[in-house]
Design an enzyme around this catalytic site. Structure first.
Site, PDB file in Angstrom:
ATOM      1  N   ASP A 232      34.648  84.473 -13.071  1.00 30.90           N
ATOM      2  CA  ASP A 232      35.505  83.511 -12.379  1.00 30.90           C
ATOM      3  C   ASP A 232      34.733  82.199 -12.291  1.00 30.90           C
ATOM      4  O   ASP A 232      33.731  82.109 -11.577  1.00 30.90           O
ATOM      5  CB  ASP A 232      35.819  84.066 -10.979  1.00 30.90           C
ATOM      6  N   HIS A 233      35.215  81.206 -12.984  1.00 33.63           N
ATOM      7  CA  HIS A 233      34.475  79.943 -13.018  1.00 33.63           C
ATOM      8  C   HIS A 233      34.526  79.215 -11.676  1.00 33.63           C
ATOM      9  O   HIS A 233      33.801  78.244 -11.457  1.00 33.63           O
ATOM     10  CB  HIS A 233      35.016  79.051 -14.142  1.00 33.63           C
TER      11      HIS A 233
END
Ligand code: CAO
Length: 551
Positions: A523-524
């Site tokens: 998850d950036h």
């Protein structure tokens, strides 16, 4: 009245900036600071405000153009009195001579004045004709949105005309009630053709025809007649030229999207992208009623969009193409689908790939085979992968986190790892707790036990909760790599593909090594590429030399 060219202002050094929206149409009156166009560079989008009040007489660019500071943007005529700060004031009623001059100079676009002056307070009937189209060719009537008895506002679309190059709304020069309509969809008309009769409430003509009236269909006895050239409507011939309206330009350029300026304006006001609206008019043209219907559908929560504004996939009757079997999705399938969809929509995914040289690890695992048999278990690569992931998570605690909706980062001191299990009923993810504290044999037993429980559909909700990271091993099935979907609210997942023997350069020669493909999706929002890269590199090192887990 003076006309001036409004240029693209200083763009802060950006050049070749794309025009992504034109917020005005020819004939529009704008106030200072009203948005004229929206530009978008690769870094930001910006609305270009009008430097002053005025009326748009021409638009000098089109959606998709690349512009620089100083390029002409629009032509703008000053509103009467604007220079003196009186742009809101009513224009004075014209003198009789001025009206006569205007009538002479008018084109056939003008509504015919009533044959005889009506008594004050009595309505009069105006015959509205097709304005000057700038071409002698006939054009199609493609939309007649009105019926006899309808009331129209000044500027409302009376009909929509279309040539083979562009479409054009014919706006009403005044407010009134439609008495009769002289054309139908499919008719061909030319400049001066009668369009409809409009019953106009008796009022002082000067009040009925304010200065801000669009020039395209200005009635002849207008109070402040524009020069003849300005009174001409935007021409079909120059629809892609500088004097075309925004609506015409959009229609000409967005060939997949047919909608008149009034419809585009309505859609803009409602914040709707016309690309989402199915058009029911001729040639798929989007009508006002389509936009209104679309809004009603969305408000009613039906079909067209999902709640998050994502266009729905069309329903297809597959039976039209051959025999089909239809069965309801299982509860597990539905739950998995919902989880995947939620994660896909909420998590900005990045996947990073690497390969671990597991030659020594595999040799070690094989060496334990006999001992595993004695213990009545199997040692697949999975317990070793779990062990390595736990060590990597311990060394990189930023991967073992979750984000909350109120923007907190929850750091987990425990290392619980979920393990994706493929079962006949669907995908489930039991969680192995405290992986870092368990021996390889304990992990091997727990993997086998949970996998069996999953296949027997005996997992409890508790078995599937509390994970901080997930391992999805498709290695037994094959494949060189895949992009797993993060099991949110976790922030990272490791995909493991099929081990393959590959030639690896050891500095002096190629040697056969067992390489294990790894893909880390993350998850950036929670992790940057650097965090994920360091984690994955460390994991690869651990799998390459499991003695490093002792360090
Ligand atoms: N490369 C090559 N062979 C591999 C391997 C890899 N990466 N991983 C496992 N294998 C081998 C094992 O060593 C075993 O062979 P041996 O019996 O000779 O040792 C064989 O493949 C079968 O392993 P397994 O699947 O029975 O056991 P596992 O511990 O590797 O995996 C489990 C257990 C439950 C994770 C697995 O059965 C499973 O369900 N995997 C699917 C996960 C999944 O669906 N992920 C996708 C989720 S998103 O859609």
């Amino acid at each position: 009245m003076t006309t001036e060219t409004i240029p693209v202002p200083d763009l802060g050094g950006a050049d070749e900036v794309e025009v992504i929206e034109i917020c005005v149409a020819v004939g529009d009156s704008v106030q200072a600071e009203d948005s004229l166009v929206v530009l978008e560079s690769d870094k930001a989008s910006m609305e270009i405000p009008s430097p002053r009040a005025g009326r748009i007489t021409a638009i000098r660019l089109a959606v998709g153009d690349k512009v620089n500071a100083g390029d002409p943007l629009v032509e703008m005529a000053s509103l009467e009195g604007a220079d003196a700060g009186e742009e809101q004031a009513e224009p004075p009623a014209p003198a009789a001579e001025e009206q006569a001059v205007a009538a002479e100079a008018s084109t056939e676009a003008a509504p015919e004045p009533a044959p005889a002056p009506e008594a004050a307070g009595e309505p009069r009937v105006e015959l509205i004709r097709v304005p000057d189209l700038g071409t002698s060719d006939e054009v199609d009537v493609i939309e007649v949105p009105l019926r006899a008895g309808d009331t129209v506002e000044e500027g409302a679309s009376l009909v929509v005309l279309e040539s083979d190059k562009a479409s054009m709304d014919v706006p009403s020069p005044m407010a009134g009630t439609v008495r009769s309509i002289k054309v139908a969809e499919g008719d061909r008309v030319s400049t001066g053709s009668p369009l409809l009769e409009l019953e106009v409430a008796a009022a002082a003509p000067a009040e009925a025809r304010p200065e801000s009236e669009p020039v395209e269909s200005r009635p002849a006895p207008a109070p402040s007649p524009a020069p003849a050239a300005e009174r001409k409507p935007s021409s079909f011939q120059d629809d892609v030229g500088p004097a075309s309206t925004a609506g015409q330009r959009e229609a000409a350029q967005a060939t997949h999207l047919y909608a008149g300026p009034a419809v585009r304006k309505l859609a803009r006001e409602m914040g709707i992208s016309l690309e989402q609206v199915p058009g029911t008019g001729p040639k798929g043209r989007i009508l006002k009623s389509d936009v209104q219907g679309f809004v009603q559908e969305v408000m009613a929560g039906r079909g067209v969009l999902s709640g998050s504004g994502i266009p729905a996939i069309p329903e297809v009757d597959f039976a039209r193409f051959g025999e089909v079997d239809v069965e309801p999705m299982s509860r597990l399938h539905k739950a998995t689908a919902a989880n995947m969809h939620r994660s896909w929509l909420n998590v900005p995914h990045v996947t990073q790939f690497d390969e671990a040289d597991v030659t020594e690890l595999e040799a070690f695992r094989t060496s334990l085979r006999a001992e595993a048999e004695e213990r009545g278990t199997r040692l697949t690569p999975l317990p070793l992968l779990l062990k390595a992931c736990a060590a990597a998570l311990q060394a990189h605690p930023g991967v073992n986190v979750s984000l909350t909706s109120d923007e907190q980062v929850v750091r987990k001191r425990y290392i619980h790892i979920g393990m994706a299990v493929d079962t006949p009923a669907g995908l489930v993810v039991p969680v192995i707790r405290d992986v870092n504290r368990k021996s390889l044999w304990e992990l091997a037993e727990e993997v086998a036990e949970l996998a069996e429980k999953a296949r027997q559909r005996k997992l409890t909700p508790n078995d599937m909760q509390g994970g901080g990271f997930t391992l999805s091993s498709l290695g037994a099935l094959g494949g060189q790599g895949f992009t797993p979907i993060v099991n949110a609210p976790e922030v990272a997942i490791l995909g493991v593909s099929r081990l393959a023997v590959k030639p690896v350069w050891d500095g002096s020669e190629f040697v056969p090594r067992k390489m294990l493909p790894l893909s880390l999706s993350y998850d950036h929002k929670a992790l940057n590429g650097g965090d994920a890269g360091r984690f994955l590199t460390h994991l690869v090192e651990l799998l390459g030399d499991i003695r490093r887990m002792l360090l």
